[in-house]
Design an enzyme around this catalytic site. Structure first.
Site, PDB file in Angstrom:
ATOM      1  N   HIS A 180      -0.863   0.183  -9.543  1.00 12.43           N
ATOM      2  CA  HIS A 180      -1.569  -0.821  -8.723  1.00 12.43           C
ATOM      3  C   HIS A 180      -2.097  -2.018  -9.437  1.00 12.43           C
ATOM      4  O   HIS A 180      -3.269  -1.978  -9.305  1.00 12.43           O
ATOM      5  CB  HIS A 180      -2.558  -0.140  -7.793  1.00 12.43           C
ATOM      6  CG  HIS A 180      -2.716  -0.785  -6.589  1.00 12.43           C
ATOM      7  ND1 HIS A 180      -3.537  -0.211  -5.405  1.00 12.43           N
ATOM      8  CD2 HIS A 180      -2.887  -2.171  -6.497  1.00 12.43           C
ATOM      9  CE1 HIS A 180      -3.662  -1.076  -4.558  1.00 12.43           C
ATOM     10  NE2 HIS A 180      -3.399  -2.428  -5.056  1.00 12.43           N
ATOM     11  N   GLU A 237      -2.894   7.885  -4.584  1.00 11.30           N
ATOM     12  CA  GLU A 237      -3.432   6.868  -5.837  1.00 11.30           C
ATOM     13  C   GLU A 237      -4.689   7.578  -6.417  1.00 11.30           C
ATOM     14  O   GLU A 237      -5.505   7.890  -5.213  1.00 11.30           O
ATOM     15  CB  GLU A 237      -3.561   5.485  -5.534  1.00 11.30           C
ATOM     16  CG  GLU A 237      -2.401   4.659  -5.372  1.00 11.30           C
ATOM     17  CD  GLU A 237      -2.499   3.153  -5.245  1.00 11.30           C
ATOM     18  OE1 GLU A 237      -3.480   2.796  -5.654  1.00 11.30           O
ATOM     19  OE2 GLU A 237      -1.550   2.632  -4.605  1.00 11.30           O
ATOM     20  N   ARG A 254       0.840  -1.130  -0.035  1.00 19.04           N
ATOM     21  CA  ARG A 254      -0.058   0.019  -0.182  1.00 19.04           C
ATOM     22  C   ARG A 254       0.999   1.223  -0.048  1.00 19.04           C
ATOM     23  O   ARG A 254       1.883   1.140   0.900  1.00 19.04           O
ATOM     24  CB  ARG A 254      -0.740   0.006   1.222  1.00 19.04           C
ATOM     25  CG  ARG A 254      -2.036  -1.033   1.212  1.00 19.04           C
ATOM     26  CD  ARG A 254      -3.192  -0.541   0.173  1.00 19.04           C
ATOM     27  NE  ARG A 254      -4.355  -1.567   0.378  1.00 19.04           N
ATOM     28  CZ  ARG A 254      -4.132  -2.659  -0.626  1.00 19.04           C
ATOM     29  NH1 ARG A 254      -3.419  -2.736  -1.446  1.00 19.04           N
ATOM     30  NH2 ARG A 254      -5.595  -3.189  -0.362  1.00 19.04           N
TER      31      ARG A 254
HETATM   32  C1  DGY Z   1      -5.392  -6.236  -2.657  1.00 20.10           C
HETATM   33  O1  DGY Z   1      -5.976  -7.260  -3.079  1.00 20.10           O
HETATM   34  O2  DGY Z   1      -5.374  -5.694  -1.964  1.00 20.10           O
HETATM   35  C2  DGY Z   1      -5.079  -5.615  -3.992  1.00 20.10           C
HETATM   36  O3  DGY Z   1      -4.396  -4.420  -3.774  1.00 20.10           O
HETATM   37  C3  DGY Z   1      -6.309  -5.106  -4.755  1.00 20.10           C
HETATM   38  O4  DGY Z   1      -6.116  -5.510  -6.028  1.00 20.10           O
END
Ligand code: DGY
Length: 327
Positions: A287, A268, A239
């Site tokens: 992402h 983001e 993240r």
């Molecule tokens: C997740 O699964 O947490 C990813 O970041 C979303 O695609």
């Protein structure tokens, strides 16, 4: 009467098809853009179960309007968009979709590590700009990965696959820092648990695979980058909130660390004029960690399976607050 389910974006059809086959009354938000908070609340009020995405903010405001929900099934492994404490207080179980995206996400971390170490995104752009004129013996050289030390921050499922990739391909020495020791990783990869400071000091590549929490929010900041090697490559596919982006930019500009590969940014989406995008030693992706047919289909299968299983047996395939189910 059938239970009503809202799916907050179009996701692989297996989710819709299996919910319909199990007798649910399913509504899908079919627009190309995520719901606004007001739309999310308005639509959720009409249903019993929510199949949500990371872009949906299931915060206190949401729960005060939608405390009637039976279950939330998140289409992601991460659930930092959900106030799980509040869901638990209200007795609402929250599901997620681990495992099925570990390979896909680790592949992105692995790819970013290679792309950063050889400045691949930058070199690609030089061709687009018509700057490929001749062989350059000394310009923009990369670094080799063989035998280097990989530091994993957060040795969970995705970190394990990253460790396996890096050891298999480059015979990298694996160290890690997690709240708990991962004995399997220690056995399989000879991985060594180290303190956080030691991880910073020893890692030649440092790859973040932790969750975003109060503990990890903004953790990789100026002071942390200053403890890393000047030759270090920082990879983040978890993240964007785990790193402080301004401090990361400064650390790269000032040569505090050598390079960075990011699949997640803070905020983001990243703006097109972000200085990271013009730095030779940086590779950024929007992402896409779980963006393979296989992973997204698996996520849809588990998210819908969580709802079906919950109504059928009171259990879930993957629940992040199982104490609610026990009650
Ligand atoms: C997740 O699964 O947490 C990813 O970041 C979303 O695609």
């Amino acid at each position: 009467m059938s239970k009503k389910v809202l799916i907050t974006r179009v996701i692989p059809s297996i989710a819709y098809d299996s919910l319909i086959a199990a007798g649910f009354d399913v509504t899908v938000w079919e627009r190309d853009t995520p719901m606004t908070q007001a739309q999310l609340i308005e639509q959720t009020k009409k249903v019993d179960a929510l199949l949500s995405l990371g872009a949906n903010k299931l915060n206190k405001e949401f729960f005060s309007a939608c405390n009637h929900l039976d279950i939330i099934a998140q289409f992601a492994v991460g659930y930092d968009n959900i106030d799980v404490a509040e869901a638990t207080r209200l007795g609402i179980p929250v599901g997620n979709t681990p495992d099925v995206l570990s390979e896909a996400t680790a592949d992105v971390a692995f790819g970013l590590m290679i792309a950063t170490s050889r400045k691949m995104f930058f070199h690609h752009k030089t061709i687009e700009r018509g700057e490929w004129k001749q062989f350059e013996p000394l310009k923009n050289l990369g670094v080799q990965l063989t035998g280097k030390t990989l530091g994993i921050f957060g040795m969970g499922r995705i970190g394990m696959v990253m460790a396996q990739r890096c050891q298999g391909a480059y015979n990298m020495n694996i160290i890690y820092h997690s709240r708990n020791r991962n004995i399997e990783a220690e056995k399989l990869f000879n991985a060594k648990w180290v303190s956080f400071d030691e991880l910073l000091k020893e890692s030649e590549v440092l790859s973040v695979h932790s969750v975003l929490s109060e503990e990890t929010q903004g953790l990789f900041n100026k002071s942390v980058f200053s403890k890393m090697r000047r030759s270090a490559i920082f990879i983040n596919t978890s993240r964007g909130g785990v790193h402080n982006e301004k401090d990361l930019i400064d650390a790269l500009r000032e040569g505090t660390i050598w390079g960075a590969g990011l699949d997640v940014t803070n905020p983001e989406p990243m703006k097109a004029d972000n200085p990271l995008l013009t730095m030779p030693n940086v590779a950024v992706l929007p992402h896409i960690g779980s963006a393979t047919e296989e992973a997204r289909t698996g996520m849809a299968r588990i998210a819908s399976g969580n709802i079906i299983e919950f109504y059928k047996t009171g259990k879930m395939l993957h629940c992040v607050n199982p104490e609610v189910l026990k009650n």
